[in-house]
Design a protein around this motif. Structure first.
Motif, mmCIF file in Angstrom:
data_model
loop_
_atom_site.group_PDB
_atom_site.id
_atom_site.type_symbol
_atom_site.label_atom_id
_atom_site.label_comp_id
_atom_site.label_asym_id
_atom_site.label_seq_id
_atom_site.Cartn_x
_atom_site.Cartn_y
_atom_site.Cartn_z
ATOM 1 N N LEU A 1 -21.268 110.366 -70.743
ATOM 2 C CA LEU A 1 -20.461 109.444 -69.952
ATOM 3 C C LEU A 1 -19.128 110.153 -69.720
ATOM 4 C CD1 LEU A 1 -20.433 106.628 -68.699
ATOM 5 C CD2 LEU A 1 -19.358 105.810 -70.795
ATOM 6 N N VAL A 2 -18.802 110.397 -68.452
ATOM 7 C CA VAL A 2 -17.605 111.144 -68.101
ATOM 8 C C VAL A 2 -16.542 110.167 -67.595
ATOM 9 C CG1 VAL A 2 -16.659 113.024 -66.706
ATOM 10 C CG2 VAL A 2 -19.033 113.139 -67.522
ATOM 11 N N ALA A 3 -15.395 110.179 -68.232
ATOM 12 C CA ALA A 3 -14.292 109.283 -67.865
ATOM 13 C C ALA A 3 -13.809 109.598 -66.451
ATOM 14 C CB ALA A 3 -13.151 109.432 -68.857
ATOM 15 N N ARG A 4 -13.113 108.638 -65.838
ATOM 16 C CA ARG A 4 -12.579 108.864 -64.490
ATOM 17 C C ARG A 4 -11.549 109.988 -64.539
ATOM 18 N NH1 ARG A 4 -7.868 105.858 -63.310
ATOM 19 N NH2 ARG A 4 -7.066 104.809 -65.141
ATOM 20 N N HIS A 5 -11.514 110.787 -63.497
ATOM 21 C CA HIS A 5 -10.635 111.953 -63.386
ATOM 22 C C HIS A 5 -10.793 112.892 -64.583
ATOM 23 C CE1 HIS A 5 -8.740 110.587 -59.755
ATOM 24 N NE2 HIS A 5 -8.568 109.392 -60.305
ATOM 25 N N ALA A 6 -12.052 113.145 -64.943
ATOM 26 C CA ALA A 6 -12.372 114.065 -66.040
ATOM 27 C C ALA A 6 -13.594 114.884 -65.636
ATOM 28 C CB ALA A 6 -12.643 113.297 -67.327
ATOM 29 N N GLU A 7 -13.864 115.933 -66.412
ATOM 30 C CA GLU A 7 -15.044 116.751 -66.136
ATOM 31 C C GLU A 7 -15.755 117.111 -67.422
ATOM 32 O OE1 GLU A 7 -13.940 120.885 -64.692
ATOM 33 O OE2 GLU A 7 -12.054 119.805 -64.373
ATOM 34 N N GLN A 8 -17.029 117.474 -67.276
ATOM 35 C CA GLN A 8 -17.890 117.766 -68.424
ATOM 36 C C GLN A 8 -18.849 118.874 -68.020
ATOM 37 O OE1 GLN A 8 -18.032 115.775 -71.420
ATOM 38 N NE2 GLN A 8 -19.440 117.287 -72.230
ATOM 39 N N VAL A 9 -19.139 119.784 -68.950
ATOM 40 C CA VAL A 9 -20.131 120.835 -68.730
ATOM 41 C C VAL A 9 -21.385 120.456 -69.505
ATOM 42 C CG1 VAL A 9 -20.688 123.273 -69.080
ATOM 43 C CG2 VAL A 9 -18.385 122.624 -68.359
ATOM 44 N N GLY A 10 -22.535 120.573 -68.857
ATOM 45 C CA GLY A 10 -23.810 120.266 -69.499
ATOM 46 C C GLY A 10 -24.901 121.191 -68.997
ATOM 47 N N THR A 11 -26.016 121.211 -69.725
ATOM 48 C CA THR A 11 -27.144 122.055 -69.347
ATOM 49 C C THR A 11 -28.365 121.183 -69.059
ATOM 50 O OG1 THR A 11 -26.297 123.869 -70.699
ATOM 51 C CG2 THR A 11 -28.613 123.983 -70.066
#
Length: 191
Positions: A149-159
């Motif tokens: 779950l990615v917060a607003r105005h945020a980023e996440q790296v995933g595979t």
């Protein structure tokens, strides 16, 4: 006249004596079991028995026989037609990928993605359900466990991971976002 009793003839003495005998017998059983008296030894450095010896013949040494040719494994690199996609408030950027053999017939395609949620209002899901892989025209779900779950105005790296057969002719990554399906063709290039 009071008669003194020997300690070993009293009830506490008898119980103490029995406890000593049980302890001694238990210790003896444990020691004998550790030495392998009650069970077969489990391998270790023992010499193999005659029935355990297997003689393998080299195919080259047999008359009229040729050795089987070894299969050369080619290293294949996935190359994406696009590496960045923007869909409304969502940005996807492919950071890298790899194709690894998991069985003689199947490979594991790993795609590393940076997801950015530009929404002003709510968090967003970055998960397996947002991706599919088209393998020769059939859509396949990921085999990994991406669920963030990615917060607003945020980023996440995933595979994202997919199982891909060696015989694949045509593959494409599908990004399923806000009722849109963006298809990114993937070319498999031999290194």
């Amino acid at each position: 006249m009071s008669e003194e009793k020997n300690f070993w003839t009293t009830l506490p003495g008898i119980i103490t004596g029995l406890a000593a005998v049980v302890t001694a017998v238990t210790g003896l059983v444990v020691a004998l079991n550790g030495a392998g008296v009650f069970s077969k030894p489990t391998g270790g450095n023992k010499a193999p028995a005659k029935k355990d010896i297997v003689v393998k013949k080299d195919a080259d040494s047999l008359p009229g026989k040729q050795a089987e040719q070894q299969t050369v494994v080619k290293k294949v690199k996935p190359v994406f037609a696009l590496t960045a996609v923007k869909i409304e408030d969502h940005d996807y950027k492919i950071l890298g990928s790899s194709l690894e053999a998991i069985t003689p017939e199947t490979n594991l395609l790993k795609i590393k993605i940076n997801y950015k949620n530009n929404s002003n209002y709510s968090p967003a899901t970055f998960w397996n359900e947002g991706f599919r892989l088209s393998i020769d025209g059939s859509l396949t779900a990921p085999s990994g466990d991406l669920s963030e779950l990615v917060a607003r105005h945020a980023e996440q790296v995933g595979t994202i991971t997919f199982e891909v057969p060696n015989s694949v002719k045509d593959i494409a990554l599908h990004i399923l976002d806000v009722e849109k399906d963006i298809s990114i063709p993937i070319k498999l290039v031999t290194n």
